[in-house]
Design a protein around this motif. Structure first.
Motif, short mmCIF file in Angstrom:
data_model
loop_
_atom_site.label_atom_id
_atom_site.label_comp_id
_atom_site.label_asym_id
_atom_site.label_seq_id
_atom_site.Cartn_x
_atom_site.Cartn_y
_atom_site.Cartn_z
N SER A 1 47.07 33.25 73.37
CA SER A 1 48.15 32.94 72.44
C SER A 1 47.61 32.03 71.33
CB SER A 1 49.33 32.28 73.16
OG SER A 1 48.96 31.04 73.72
N VAL A 2 48.39 31.93 70.27
CA VAL A 2 48.02 31.09 69.13
C VAL A 2 48.73 29.76 69.27
CG1 VAL A 2 48.16 30.86 66.63
CG2 VAL A 2 47.57 33.06 67.64
N VAL A 3 47.98 28.68 69.05
CA VAL A 3 48.51 27.33 69.21
C VAL A 3 48.41 26.60 67.87
CG1 VAL A 3 48.23 25.13 70.41
CG2 VAL A 3 47.67 27.29 71.60
N PHE A 4 49.55 26.20 67.36
CA PHE A 4 49.59 25.31 66.20
C PHE A 4 51.04 24.96 65.93
CE2 PHE A 4 50.54 29.31 64.34
CZ PHE A 4 50.90 29.20 63.01
N GLU A 5 51.25 23.86 65.20
CA GLU A 5 52.61 23.45 64.85
C GLU A 5 52.84 23.94 63.43
OE1 GLU A 5 55.78 22.21 63.58
OE2 GLU A 5 54.62 20.41 63.11
N VAL A 6 53.66 24.96 63.29
CA VAL A 6 53.78 25.74 62.06
C VAL A 6 54.09 24.89 60.83
CG1 VAL A 6 55.03 27.62 60.93
CG2 VAL A 6 54.47 27.80 63.34
N SER A 7 55.13 24.07 60.90
CA SER A 7 55.53 23.33 59.69
C SER A 7 54.47 22.32 59.29
CB SER A 7 56.89 22.66 59.87
OG SER A 7 56.86 21.75 60.95
N SER A 8 53.86 21.65 60.25
CA SER A 8 52.81 20.68 59.94
C SER A 8 51.59 21.38 59.34
CB SER A 8 52.42 19.91 61.20
OG SER A 8 51.38 19.00 60.92
N PHE A 9 51.24 22.54 59.89
CA PHE A 9 50.06 23.26 59.43
C PHE A 9 50.24 23.75 57.99
CE2 PHE A 9 47.41 27.11 59.08
CZ PHE A 9 46.19 26.60 59.45
N TYR A 10 51.35 24.41 57.72
CA TYR A 10 51.54 25.02 56.41
C TYR A 10 52.07 24.05 55.35
CZ TYR A 10 50.41 29.61 58.22
OH TYR A 10 49.75 30.67 58.77
N LEU A 11 52.88 23.08 55.74
CA LEU A 11 53.47 22.17 54.77
C LEU A 11 52.71 20.85 54.66
CD1 LEU A 11 57.25 22.72 55.61
CD2 LEU A 11 55.87 23.84 53.85
N LYS A 12 51.70 20.68 55.52
CA LYS A 12 50.88 19.46 55.52
C LYS A 12 51.75 18.21 55.74
CE LYS A 12 47.05 21.46 55.14
NZ LYS A 12 46.55 21.74 56.47
N ALA B 1 52.21 39.28 59.83
CA ALA B 1 52.70 39.81 61.11
C ALA B 1 52.81 38.71 62.15
CB ALA B 1 51.77 40.92 61.61
N MET B 2 51.84 37.79 62.19
CA MET B 2 51.87 36.70 63.17
C MET B 2 53.00 35.72 62.88
SD MET B 2 49.78 37.57 65.34
CE MET B 2 50.03 36.15 66.36
N LEU B 3 53.23 35.41 61.62
CA LEU B 3 54.35 34.51 61.28
C LEU B 3 55.68 35.14 61.68
CD1 LEU B 3 53.47 32.86 57.86
CD2 LEU B 3 53.81 31.74 60.06
N ALA B 4 55.83 36.43 61.42
CA ALA B 4 57.05 37.13 61.81
C ALA B 4 57.22 37.11 63.32
CB ALA B 4 57.04 38.56 61.28
N LYS B 5 56.13 37.36 64.05
CA LYS B 5 56.17 37.36 65.51
C LYS B 5 56.58 35.99 66.05
CE LYS B 5 53.13 38.13 69.49
NZ LYS B 5 51.77 38.47 69.91
N GLU B 6 55.98 34.94 65.51
CA GLU B 6 56.31 33.58 65.96
C GLU B 6 57.77 33.23 65.64
OE1 GLU B 6 54.46 31.48 67.88
OE2 GLU B 6 53.15 33.22 68.01
N TYR B 7 58.26 33.66 64.49
CA TYR B 7 59.66 33.41 64.15
C TYR B 7 60.59 34.12 65.12
CZ TYR B 7 64.16 33.39 61.88
OH TYR B 7 65.50 33.24 61.63
N VAL B 8 60.27 35.36 65.44
CA VAL B 8 61.10 36.12 66.38
C VAL B 8 61.13 35.43 67.74
CG1 VAL B 8 61.22 38.29 67.69
CG2 VAL B 8 60.88 38.34 65.21
#
Length: 195
Positions: free
Chosen positions: A78-89, A128-135
């Motif tokens: 699986s992919v591990v990261f905190e989405v908002s922190s990663f993309y929005l810094k 595709a991964m962002l969509a998958k994580e959102y779902v």
């Protein structure tokens, strides 16, 4: 260094020409975490995108009463990261910690952006991964409303055997949004029904 697990994961989500896939995985570095080591601490900025090949990790935060609440478990592949922190810094409000010894492959934000801009297949993979994580996030949010604690437990038993082998029961209880006492009762009833 064999990155076949990483290649297989990418290919399960989107097809790539072999040469392009070999180029993409070269951007990833092997990364290991010892049990209880942090991938991300609350208040830090998540600057790595991590593919977990082996082991178990969990994300957690604290409620207004200071109780630790597990918000996610990450099992192998699986992919591990905190989405908002990663993309929005922005500083993360969650911590991510290894429950067991873990190994995987990591890529930094800047390198990920290079791939997103230079490799059209990887850009499609990223979307595709962002969509998958959102779902998955939306599905979990609805399950917390629509399913009973017993039903949430049964789903986790089906999909998360490794979680029950390694995570503490209080972590599982908080993830399921049930009390420790309720989890004990649910486990007893589930075991009785399974006989």
């Amino acid at each position: 260094m064999d990155k076949q697990g990483l290649k297989n994961y990418i290919l399960r989500n989107l097809s790539f020409p072999d040469r392009t896939l070999d180029l993409v995985v070269e951007y990833f570095d092997e990364l290991r975490f010892a049990k209880d080591e942090f991938f991300l601490k609350e208040g830090s900025i998540n600057d790595r995108y991590f593919f977990l090949q082996t082991g178990l990790m969990r994300a957690f935060t604290f409620d207004t009463n200071g109780n630790e609440i597990t918000t996610n478990f990450y099992q192998r592949d699986s992919v591990v990261f905190e989405v908002s922190s990663f993309y929005l810094k922005t500083k993360s409000t969650e911590s991510i910690q290894a429950v067991t010894d873990c190994m995987g492959y990591s890529i930094g934000y800047d390198q990920l952006n290079v791939l997103m801009h230079d490799v059209p297949e990887f850009r499609a993979y990223g979307v595709a991964m962002l969509a998958k994580e959102y779902v998955l996030f939306k599905k979990r949010a609805l399950e917390m409303i629509n399913l009973s604690g017993e039903a949430r437990y049964e789903k986790l038993v089906t999909s998360g055997k490794e979680i029950f082998q390694h995570a503490q029961l209080k972590q599982i209880a908080s993830y399921l949004n049930v009390t420790d006492t309720s989890l004990s009762r649910i486990r007893r009833e589930f075991t009785r029904r399974a006989r």
